[in-house]
Design a protein around this motif. Sequence first.
Motif, PDB file in Angstrom:
ATOM      1  N   HIS A 280       0.948  -3.744   4.289  1.00 29.99           N
ATOM      2  CA  HIS A 280      -0.101  -2.736   4.432  1.00 29.99           C
ATOM      3  C   HIS A 280       0.125  -2.012   5.760  1.00 29.99           C
ATOM      4  CE1 HIS A 280      -2.477  -5.423   7.197  1.00 29.99           C
ATOM      5  NE2 HIS A 280      -1.750  -6.326   6.554  1.00 29.99           N
TER       6      HIS A 280
ATOM      7  N   ASP B 161      -3.116   4.002  -4.531  1.00 30.58           N
ATOM      8  CA  ASP B 161      -3.562   2.629  -4.251  1.00 30.58           C
ATOM      9  C   ASP B 161      -4.593   2.165  -5.272  1.00 30.58           C
ATOM     10  OD1 ASP B 161      -1.864   2.223  -2.165  1.00 30.58           O
ATOM     11  OD2 ASP B 161      -3.362   2.363  -0.578  1.00 30.58           O
TER      12      ASP B 161
ATOM     13  N   GLN C  27       0.869  -1.172   0.000  1.00 33.36           N
ATOM     14  CA  GLN C  27       0.000   0.000   0.000  1.00 33.36           C
ATOM     15  C   GLN C  27       0.908   1.226   0.000  1.00 33.36           C
ATOM     16  OE1 GLN C  27      -2.416  -0.479   3.570  1.00 33.36           O
ATOM     17  NE2 GLN C  27      -4.179  -1.069   2.340  1.00 33.36           N
TER      18      GLN C  27
END
Length: 214
Positions: free
Chosen positions: A131, A160, A13
């Motif tokens: 993440h 993202d 991410q």
Amino acid sequence: MEKTNTIITIGRQFGSAGREIGYKVAKDLGIKLYDKEMLARAAKESGLCEELFETHDEKPTNSFLYSLVMDTYSLGYSSGSYADMPINHKVFLAQFDAIKKIASEGPCILVGRCADYALEDNENLLSVFIHADLDARIRRIARIYDLTDAKAKDMIMKTDKKRASYYNYYSNKKWGSAESYHMSLDSSVLGIDGTAEAIEKLVELKERDSNKKL
């Protein structure tokens, strides 16, 4: 002498420090990390210009309509040949080939760009997704790019979204979904050093257990 024979792919991410974590693991294991270098390699080996790879880097196709127009346009020529493909497909395939070639040269870390999908049949693969909590990512991006929290959040969401669209379009998997990777780690819980350490431990466990299988 490298301390591993594993090829690590890192999906991440935006703002989760995935690349920074990758560099730390690469340094500790004495292997190379490929990020933008994949683009340069793909450009060199395919003969397509590097700017094309930069333009299409982890971005989805411009639009379905664009692909359709390009596909129809290419049908006027000898259908099915590489030369007549829409440029986004050419770029993806050149990158796909470059990733496979890099991996065939030995252990390394590959960041993003569907590398886990390109190498899914490679028995030395360990695919990781990093993440982090959104607030932690906003703080990190705001600091790095000197942005307000609102602008940082907007940048995160857009980046993202592009990465997800690219991955979902070209692979047969879902970006960020646990079952798409061998392991999913939260860097806002483990920290940068802790996440790097966890990946190194996973490599160690994978290699120990694969030796037992032999």
